[in-house]
Design a protein around this motif. Structure first.
Motif, short mmCIF file in Angstrom:
data_model
loop_
_atom_site.label_atom_id
_atom_site.label_comp_id
_atom_site.label_asym_id
_atom_site.label_seq_id
_atom_site.Cartn_x
_atom_site.Cartn_y
_atom_site.Cartn_z
N PRO A 152 -1.43 -3.57 -12.36
CA PRO A 152 -1.74 -2.76 -13.55
C PRO A 152 -0.92 -1.47 -13.65
N MET A 153 -0.49 -0.90 -12.51
CA MET A 153 0.15 0.41 -12.55
C MET A 153 1.60 0.34 -12.06
N LEU A 154 2.52 0.85 -12.88
CA LEU A 154 3.92 1.00 -12.46
C LEU A 154 4.17 2.51 -12.44
N ALA A 155 4.09 3.11 -11.26
CA ALA A 155 4.17 4.57 -11.15
C ALA A 155 5.59 4.99 -10.75
N THR A 156 5.86 5.15 -9.45
CA THR A 156 7.24 5.46 -9.04
C THR A 156 8.12 4.21 -9.14
N GLU A 169 0.86 -1.18 0.00
CA GLU A 169 0.00 0.00 0.00
C GLU A 169 0.89 1.23 0.00
N ARG A 170 0.62 2.13 -0.95
CA ARG A 170 1.43 3.36 -1.02
C ARG A 170 0.93 4.36 0.02
N ASN A 171 1.88 5.00 0.72
CA ASN A 171 1.49 6.09 1.61
C ASN A 171 1.10 7.29 0.75
N LEU A 204 -5.24 6.28 -15.69
CA LEU A 204 -6.63 5.82 -15.60
C LEU A 204 -7.18 6.06 -14.20
N GLY A 205 -6.41 6.77 -13.38
CA GLY A 205 -6.84 7.03 -12.00
C GLY A 205 -6.31 5.96 -11.07
N ASP A 206 -7.05 5.68 -10.00
CA ASP A 206 -6.62 4.68 -9.03
C ASP A 206 -7.14 3.31 -9.46
N ALA A 207 -6.22 2.46 -9.90
CA ALA A 207 -6.63 1.17 -10.48
C ALA A 207 -7.41 0.32 -9.48
N GLY A 208 -6.94 0.26 -8.23
CA GLY A 208 -7.62 -0.56 -7.22
C GLY A 208 -9.05 -0.08 -7.00
N ASP A 209 -9.21 1.22 -6.86
CA ASP A 209 -10.56 1.77 -6.64
C ASP A 209 -11.47 1.47 -7.82
N ASN A 221 1.27 14.07 -7.14
CA ASN A 221 0.80 13.04 -6.21
C ASN A 221 1.28 11.65 -6.61
N ALA A 222 2.23 11.61 -7.53
CA ALA A 222 2.77 10.34 -8.04
C ALA A 222 1.71 9.49 -8.73
N TYR A 223 0.72 10.14 -9.34
CA TYR A 223 -0.25 9.45 -10.19
C TYR A 223 0.22 9.52 -11.64
N ILE A 224 -0.05 8.45 -12.39
CA ILE A 224 0.38 8.41 -13.78
C ILE A 224 -0.57 9.26 -14.63
N CYS A 225 0.01 10.13 -15.48
CA CYS A 225 -0.78 10.99 -16.37
C CYS A 225 -0.47 10.67 -17.83
N1 URA Z 1 -1.54 3.80 -8.53
C1 URA Z 1 -2.67 3.89 -9.29
O1 URA Z 1 -3.63 3.14 -9.09
N2 URA Z 1 -2.70 4.82 -10.25
C2 URA Z 1 -1.67 5.66 -10.49
O2 URA Z 1 -1.77 6.49 -11.41
C3 URA Z 1 -0.52 5.54 -9.70
C4 URA Z 1 -0.48 4.59 -8.73
#
Ligand code: URA
Ligand code: PRP
Length: 217
Positions: free
Chosen positions: A140-144, A111-113, A206-211, A199-203
């Protein structure tokens, strides 16, 4: 995936298949509901899995068709383990099990802080003899890259050797960091997006994949 489509390293594969790109567009759309989002993640995962298992060992066995006896390939040798990074990786794992149901499954909870973006491990259970398996780590997401790096560190601690990481969308920063930390790990990516935001979200992402997979928005 074409051989020349590897700007991040010899063992970093970025798909250029239009069907995968078409389905990623469905995931990006903020109006795509949970049901379609989940089934599309599964479908994309099946397609990326075909590529990731391209080098899996097979052996010819004898099989009797309704017409004649013939020699036909069957997967042998090292067995496969699928390890989703919780939660979002679960959405990919179910797709992979649909194409290769013989795979064993492990789980790693990361879980990311929200503020530091650092991952925290909260669960780990891996299949037996992980050192003898081809291990598909899926998220699904490789962000940082932090979650993938820590998950793979853990799998290696347990003896994992032949590891492949599969994701749907990656940020350039995350790919570079993961490849540097684990150069021996093959990386399979559906699409490389532009960048990470503050916020370290990928642009555009697709938003928050888990949610979106679990409807917890
Ligand atoms: N985790 C996500 O679900 N989406 C992102 O864009 C980054 C991390
Ligand atoms: C998301 C995603 C990855 C991680 C990627 O999970 O599924 O695991 O973020 O980010 P990173 O590359 O910067 O580490 P998240 O921590 O949001 O947990 P969740 O799947 O439970 O929503």
């Amino acid at each position: 995936m074409s051989a020349e489509n590897k700007p991040y390293g010899e063992n970093v594969y970025v798909t250029d298949h239009p069907l995968i790109q078409h389905k990623i567009t469905i995931l990006r759309d903020k109006n795509t509901g949970t049901n379609l989002f989940r089934s599309t993640v599964e479908e994309i995962s099946m397609m990326i899995c075909y590529e990731a298992l391209r080098d899996i060992q097979t052996r010819l066995i004898e099989v009797e068709t309704p017409l004649e006896v013939c020699q036909s390939p069957r997967i042998t040798g090292k067995k496969v383990a699928v390890i989703p990074v919780l939660r979002a990786g679960l959405g990919m794992a179910s797709g992979i099990l649909r194409v290769y149901s013989e795979a064993k499954m492990g789980h790693i909870g990361m879980e990311r802080n929200e503020n530091t973006h650092e991952p925290r491990e909260y669960y780990c259970k891996l299949p037996k003899k992980i050192n003898e398996r081809v291990v598909l780590v899926v998220d699904p997401m490789l962000a940082t890259g932090g979650s993938a790096i820590d998950a793979i560190d853990k799998i290696k601690e347990y003896g994992g050797k032949r590891i492949k990481f599969l994701c749907i969308i990656a940020a350039p920063e995350g790919i570079e960091k993961l490849h540097k930390a684990h150069p021996d790990v093959d990386i399979y990516i559906g699409h490389v997006d532009r960048e990470l935001n503050e916020n370290a979200y990928i642009c555009p992402g697709l938003g928050d994949a888990g949610d979106r997979i679990f409807g917890t928005l």
